[in-house]
Design an enzyme around this catalytic site. Structure first.
Site, PDB file in Angstrom:
ATOM      1  N   TRP A  73      16.654  48.487  37.663  1.00 39.02           N
ATOM      2  CA  TRP A  73      17.358  47.267  38.076  1.00 39.02           C
ATOM      3  C   TRP A  73      16.493  46.340  38.906  1.00 39.02           C
ATOM      4  CZ3 TRP A  73      20.847  45.615  35.136  1.00 39.02           C
ATOM      5  CH2 TRP A  73      21.782  46.467  34.542  1.00 39.02           C
TER       6      TRP A  73
ATOM      7  N   ASP B 152      20.076  44.137  46.308  1.00 38.44           N
ATOM      8  CA  ASP B 152      21.052  44.383  45.237  1.00 38.44           C
ATOM      9  C   ASP B 152      21.771  45.698  45.559  1.00 38.44           C
ATOM     10  OD1 ASP B 152      22.491  45.038  43.006  1.00 38.44           O
ATOM     11  OD2 ASP B 152      20.791  45.004  41.602  1.00 38.44           O
TER      12      ASP B 152
ATOM     13  N   LYS C 265      31.369  49.212  40.471  1.00 38.27           N
ATOM     14  CA  LYS C 265      30.989  50.538  40.954  1.00 38.27           C
ATOM     15  C   LYS C 265      31.898  50.948  42.126  1.00 38.27           C
ATOM     16  CE  LYS C 265      27.333  49.544  38.297  1.00 38.27           C
ATOM     17  NZ  LYS C 265      26.129  48.748  38.186  1.00 38.27           N
TER      18      LYS C 265
END
Ligand SMILES: *Cc1c(COP(=O)(O)O)cnc(C)c1O
Length: 362
Positions: A102, A174, A198
């Protein structure tokens, strides 16, 4: 119905009490006579609700007054663009830390808008162990700029617990897959962002916590829906938001507060992860490849030493009501995502299943 445990990485497990609450109020939300799916985002009731949602998040994370909370569209990937677009007037050469998939995606997206410095902090040792450099060894640029990093690499199961602090850097994180799983010091960051699917709720609403001095005017060519100033001025209702996701996020925040906040959540998460990693290190049938100091508390990855049994493991687990255990195709193997809403019983069930599978196929 037998109890099902959902180990999916995102969209992921939600607290059962939240699901029940949605069901209970589904046709008549907050005495509005309409379903939450029909309600206007401009209705007084919903606007009041969103203010409460923000207050709850502020109290859970202890967000200082000089930060704005934005509820955005576009998921975490939307922020991969929004961040350089909003900050590039001042910061043309930010640092991008690479620790896994990511953080690399964020770097690649940023390249479209600015000239980021690539900083890899990840090493693979001879025995395939993944190692992350401690923050003081990060080989960052000398620029006064922002530094982007990803504290939890959801795919590889790597977590960086140390908070990076540098005199000449504004830290942008992030936090998609670790937000609300443990305490963080918001004031150490310039921007914290996280997609919802999430630890926050269903997909569709992206939380961005941004320090006021970073609400700059982006270039005129930037898409308006990514413009932090516009979003701030319109209370995140520049265009129609995902009302449902916002609503459920509010229920999840209430759930966290009722449990006792992040100290309780963090304690539970440590316990759950420890159980699973301890079991993993007690057998050579399964193997986790992340150095122990950086093993993720949210995404526990491992391989079967008999790799050819991976699919059978996943399929058999499903028969035992343990869902979503297949690892990401990039890394293979197994991934058990054990977000806040995963009860400790789910961990015991998974470990029991792993023992059973090992006995049967070793
Ligand atoms: C899930 C995830 C993303 C992608 O989120 P989208 O909302 O699908 O864009 C980005 N970064 C991290 C760390 C993630 O876990």
């Amino acid at each position: 119905m037998a109890i099902v445990y959902n180990f999916n990485p995102g969209p992921s497990i939600l607290p059962k009490v939240v699901l029940s609450e949605i069901k209970k109020n589904f046709f008549n939300w907050n005495n509005s006579q309409s379903s939450i799916l029909e309600i206007s985002h401009r209705s007084q009731k919903f606007i009041e609700y969103t203010f409460q949602v923000e207050q709850d998040l502020r109290s859970i994370l202890n967000i200082p007054k000089n930060y704005h909370v934005l509820f955005c569209h576009g998921g975490a990937r939307g922020q991969f663009s929004a961040i350089p677009l909003n900050l590039k007037r001042k910061f043309t050469q930010p640092d991008y830390i690479h620790s896994g998939y990511w953080s690399l995606c964020a770097f690649q997206e940023a390249k479209k808008y600015c000239v980021p410095t690539y900083v890899s902090v990840r090493k693979v040792l001879q025995d395939k162990t993944i190692f992350i450099e401690p923050v003081k060894k990060w080989n960052i640029s000398t620029n006064y700029t922002y530094l982007h990093y990803c504290p939890n690499e959801t795919i590889e199961g790597i977590e960086i617990f140390e908070e990076p602090i540098f005199d000449n850097k504004i830290i942008v994180g992030d936090f998609s897959s670790t937000i609300l799983s443990r305490k963080i010091n918001v004031e150490k960051y310039g921007i914290i962002y996280a997609c919802s699917q999430k630890n926050i709720g269903p997909a569709g609403i992206t939380v961005v916590i941004v320090r006021d001095d970073l609400l700059m005017q982006p270039n005129i060519q930037s898409p308006s829906i990514l413009n932090y100033q516009l979003l701030m001025k319109s209370n995140s209702m520049f265009n129609t938001p995902s009302v449902f996701s916002w609503y459920v996020a509010g229920l999840v925040f209430k759930w966290i507060k009722n449990l006792g906040g992040l100290s309780v959540i963090e304690k539970n998460n440590k316990k759950k992860a420890k159980l699973l990693y301890q079991y993993l290190s007690s057998t050579d049938f399964y193997k986790n490849y992340v150095i122990s100091s950086h093993q993720s508390r949210m995404n526990v990855t491992f391989h079967l030493t008999k790799n050819e049994l991976t699919n059978l493991f996943v399929d058999t687990a499903e028969k035992y009501k343990l869902l979503g255990l297949k690892g990401h195709s990039l890394v293979g193997g197994i991934r058990a995502s054990i977000y806040n809403a995963m009860p400790i019983k789910g961990i015991y069930c998974l470990i029991n299943f792993m023992k059973y599978f090992e006995e049967k196929f070793r």
